[in-house]
Design a protein around this motif. Sequence first.
Motif, mmCIF file in Angstrom:
data_model
loop_
_atom_site.group_PDB
_atom_site.id
_atom_site.type_symbol
_atom_site.label_atom_id
_atom_site.label_comp_id
_atom_site.label_asym_id
_atom_site.label_seq_id
_atom_site.Cartn_x
_atom_site.Cartn_y
_atom_site.Cartn_z
ATOM 1 N N THR A 1 22.032 34.664 40.022
ATOM 2 C CA THR A 1 22.521 33.828 38.427
ATOM 3 C C THR A 1 21.708 32.713 38.070
ATOM 4 O OG1 THR A 1 24.318 32.699 39.513
ATOM 5 C CG2 THR A 1 24.925 34.585 38.661
ATOM 6 N N TYR A 2 21.944 31.561 37.296
ATOM 7 C CA TYR A 2 21.107 30.861 36.654
ATOM 8 C C TYR A 2 21.955 30.111 35.148
ATOM 9 C CZ TYR A 2 17.579 27.737 34.465
ATOM 10 O OH TYR A 2 16.748 27.066 34.004
ATOM 11 N N GLN A 3 22.096 29.327 35.608
ATOM 12 C CA GLN A 3 22.571 28.464 34.388
ATOM 13 C C GLN A 3 24.381 29.432 34.459
ATOM 14 O OE1 GLN A 3 20.561 27.794 30.402
ATOM 15 N NE2 GLN A 3 20.087 25.959 31.077
ATOM 16 N N GLY A 4 24.680 30.045 35.572
ATOM 17 C CA GLY A 4 26.416 30.569 36.043
ATOM 18 C C GLY A 4 26.610 31.581 35.114
ATOM 19 N N ARG A 5 25.278 32.242 35.137
ATOM 20 C CA ARG A 5 26.099 33.346 34.534
ATOM 21 C C ARG A 5 24.342 34.582 35.167
ATOM 22 N NH1 ARG A 5 24.287 31.555 27.866
ATOM 23 N NH2 ARG A 5 22.155 31.107 28.474
ATOM 24 N N LEU A 6 24.626 35.968 34.653
ATOM 25 C CA LEU A 6 23.273 36.429 35.705
ATOM 26 C C LEU A 6 22.573 35.925 33.523
ATOM 27 C CD1 LEU A 6 23.614 40.497 35.606
ATOM 28 C CD2 LEU A 6 23.527 38.424 36.952
ATOM 29 N N PRO A 7 21.254 36.244 34.235
ATOM 30 C CA PRO A 7 20.219 35.741 33.465
ATOM 31 C C PRO A 7 19.280 37.217 33.590
ATOM 32 C CG PRO A 7 18.654 35.152 35.589
ATOM 33 C CD PRO A 7 20.400 35.665 35.014
ATOM 34 N N MET A 8 18.721 36.831 31.649
ATOM 35 C CA MET A 8 17.627 38.066 31.203
ATOM 36 C C MET A 8 16.583 37.728 31.413
ATOM 37 S SD MET A 8 17.917 39.227 27.168
ATOM 38 C CE MET A 8 19.639 40.138 27.002
ATOM 39 N N GLY A 9 16.026 38.561 32.469
ATOM 40 C CA GLY A 9 14.868 38.141 32.483
ATOM 41 C C GLY A 9 13.873 38.668 34.461
ATOM 42 N N THR A 10 15.304 38.392 34.589
ATOM 43 C CA THR A 10 15.300 39.083 36.183
ATOM 44 C C THR A 10 14.940 40.328 37.138
ATOM 45 O OG1 THR A 10 17.688 38.385 36.499
ATOM 46 C CG2 THR A 10 16.576 36.431 36.790
ATOM 47 N N PRO A 11 14.282 40.413 38.297
ATOM 48 C CA PRO A 11 14.630 42.033 38.850
ATOM 49 C C PRO A 11 16.088 42.131 39.206
ATOM 50 C CG PRO A 11 13.007 40.712 39.721
ATOM 51 C CD PRO A 11 13.573 39.905 39.028
ATOM 52 N N THR A 12 16.572 41.405 39.362
ATOM 53 C CA THR A 12 18.177 41.626 39.806
ATOM 54 C C THR A 12 19.693 42.221 38.696
ATOM 55 O OG1 THR A 12 18.322 39.638 40.420
ATOM 56 C CG2 THR A 12 18.539 40.698 41.989
ATOM 57 N N SER A 13 19.046 41.201 37.724
ATOM 58 C CA SER A 13 20.276 41.405 36.614
ATOM 59 C C SER A 13 20.374 42.703 36.470
ATOM 60 C CB SER A 13 20.239 40.712 35.828
ATOM 61 O OG SER A 13 20.066 39.164 35.427
ATOM 62 N N PRO A 14 19.687 43.709 36.143
ATOM 63 C CA PRO A 14 20.285 44.985 35.666
ATOM 64 C C PRO A 14 20.994 46.052 36.203
ATOM 65 C CG PRO A 14 18.361 44.858 35.376
ATOM 66 C CD PRO A 14 18.499 43.345 35.600
ATOM 67 N N VAL A 15 20.797 45.456 37.640
ATOM 68 C CA VAL A 15 21.058 46.618 38.539
ATOM 69 C C VAL A 15 22.949 45.436 39.063
ATOM 70 C CG1 VAL A 15 21.177 45.562 40.862
ATOM 71 C CG2 VAL A 15 21.629 47.574 41.065
ATOM 72 N N LEU A 16 22.768 44.261 38.638
ATOM 73 C CA LEU A 16 24.097 43.869 38.859
ATOM 74 C C LEU A 16 25.300 44.134 37.654
ATOM 75 C CD1 LEU A 16 22.788 40.607 40.255
ATOM 76 C CD2 LEU A 16 24.608 41.787 41.813
#
Length: 391
Positions: free
Chosen positions: A204-219
């Motif tokens: 996470t980044y700034q308390g949420r899922l960031p848009m632009g990282t490899p793990t955000s889609p699957v999470l």
Amino acid sequence: MRNVSWGSLGMAFSISDFVHPKQPPATTSKVFSIKTITYKNLTILEKQTLARHRQNKAIFCHLNSISALCRVLKTDKRKLTLMAQQPKYKTFSIAKKDGGERLIETPDDSVKKILGILNRYLQSVYLLEKTNAAYGFITGVKNDDDRRNVLTNAKKHLGKAYLLNIDLKDFFHSISKEQVITIFKEKPFRFKGEVLEILASICTYQGRLPMGTPTSPVLSNFACRLLDESLSAFSADMLWTYTRYADDMSFSSNQIIAAEKIHSVRQLIEKMGFKVNEKKVVVFGPDDNKVVTGLLVNEKIELAPGYLDELEEEIIRLGDVLRTQNEQGQISTHWIEKYKQQVRGRISFAGFVLQRRDERYMALRDAYYVAINPPEEEFGAINWRGFPYNM
């Protein structure tokens, strides 16, 4: 070999798709030999791939210490802790089609490398834990009877008289760090203590899922499990078909989808902590051209109107840029390579939907080859008025 795709999501293209068709083929005996060997190797690989996903899940879900996590992620505790406490990101905005802006947060290379390794394990876990409704951001296995991609998602809604599309607002950013902690705390992970906190922090980044990282889609898929189960149950009661591709939700039926039922769907979504993008709530009737994740779903799957024309224009623009660059004697730049990759991806998607032997796909592929190989000759003065500044 032509038209062999190694992409795990079924949409990747082979470089051989874009080799000029006039290149001499291999001899008949060699082609036969290669195909036979490749078929056998693929059969073995497919079995090993599924086993590897199961093994990845077992390894990852049994991590019980930071040391074990560091071994899996190929790093040390100091670096991982620093990454969790002081993540390095670059943020920028890109324009949306509807006129707004999308905030992109991309991690630096060291963070991206770690998250890329982590993503492979998370993808293996979700592959074996996926909901019936989810079709996006899911890795694939060859010869899988239940492939999940944009095409199989659209096929679920073929031939239905009525269709409802709903888009979730600020999808990744609406998933909080607390939700990610819950994901890692519950089954199948059941992480505790330092492992739990480190994983939630680096994802996470700034308390949420960031848009632009490899793990955000699957999470995001893990975060939607209860939502999928709730909407699937509701849809079954209504005799609807429900699928979700990332934040795009589609509901289809042979009976009219009444306004009060749409309100019920909206309430279920909000109950799960998500918000509906009201601008993208669309209902299609029997006489409408129905679109699911950019594909027409009337009696058969087709590309959306204008897709091929727009792609042809993209290829022409790419050719204009490359010719101008060639006239200046410039070596290809990074953004040109990214542009070429983007156009290749769109051509590949057309081939994925139309099939590789479709004449329209082959014409686009050949036009792309011509565009990226400008003639080697002496050029005169450049007319800068012809340069496509507005691409």
